[in-house]
Design an enzyme around this catalytic site. Structure first.
Site, PDB file in Angstrom:
ATOM      1  N   TYR A 148      45.885  -1.001  -5.757  1.00 23.02           N
ATOM      2  CA  TYR A 148      45.572   0.422  -5.656  1.00 23.02           C
ATOM      3  C   TYR A 148      45.690   0.895  -4.198  1.00 23.02           C
ATOM      4  CZ  TYR A 148      42.765   4.690  -5.603  1.00 23.02           C
ATOM      5  OH  TYR A 148      42.323   5.980  -5.407  1.00 23.02           O
ATOM      6  N   ASP A 159      36.016  12.003  -7.087  1.00 17.14           N
ATOM      7  CA  ASP A 159      36.386  11.749  -5.694  1.00 17.14           C
ATOM      8  C   ASP A 159      36.327  13.040  -4.899  1.00 17.14           C
ATOM      9  OD1 ASP A 159      37.508  11.024  -3.260  1.00 17.14           O
ATOM     10  OD2 ASP A 159      39.315  10.166  -4.130  1.00 17.14           O
ATOM     11  N   ASP A 211      35.159   2.747  -2.813  1.00 15.68           N
ATOM     12  CA  ASP A 211      35.509   3.030  -4.201  1.00 15.68           C
ATOM     13  C   ASP A 211      34.820   2.018  -5.104  1.00 15.68           C
ATOM     14  OD1 ASP A 211      37.120   5.175  -3.644  1.00 15.68           O
ATOM     15  OD2 ASP A 211      38.980   4.243  -4.333  1.00 15.68           O
TER      16      ASP A 211
END
Length: 129
Positions: free
Chosen positions: A14, A38, A101
């Site tokens: 990612y 996000d 994340d």
């Protein structure tokens, strides 16, 4: 169930895809019914179409450099977390974002949810020059 190693590999991929601004590659990591928040606290992007729009709008106007800032933490039950940074060149607000994340994966190894933890205190503006 997805293994911890698969979680780590997918999360590392990612970051590579964000760095390459490869929206198609990023979307291939997500489940069709995934969600993205996000940063956390902003409206949820639900489903692959909405997630695609989010990435195209966010990455389509700037150049970025994304890199890990520490080890990816992964579980054997489909969760992972990682600290990384994104340097934004161009656009309305060039700068550096330090983010964590947290991702949940489904049994097929696709991202089921992604939550990006960052805020104003984690953004350092840089000059546009």
């Amino acid at each position: 169930m997805i293994s911890a190693q698969q979680v780590r590999d997918t999360m590392a991929r990612y970051v590579e895809l964000v760095n390459a601004i490869d929206v198609g590659g990023i979307l291939a990591l997500y489940a069709e019914d995934a969600t993205v928040e996000d940063p956390v606290g902003q409206p949820l992007h639900s489903g692959i179409e909405a997630i695609g729009q989010f990435y195209r709008e966010g990455l389509g106007k700037v150049q970025v450099q994304a890199s890990l800032e520490g080890a990816i933490r992964a579980t054997d039950n489909g969760w992972g977390a990682m600290p990384f940074r994104v340097v934004i060149h161009g656009g309305d607000q060039p700068g550096v974002i330090q983010v964590i994340d947290v991702m949940e994966f489904n049994a097929d190894g696709r991202i089921r949810s992604m939550k990006a933890f960052w805020g104003e205190l984690n953004f350092t503006p840089t000059s546009a020059a």
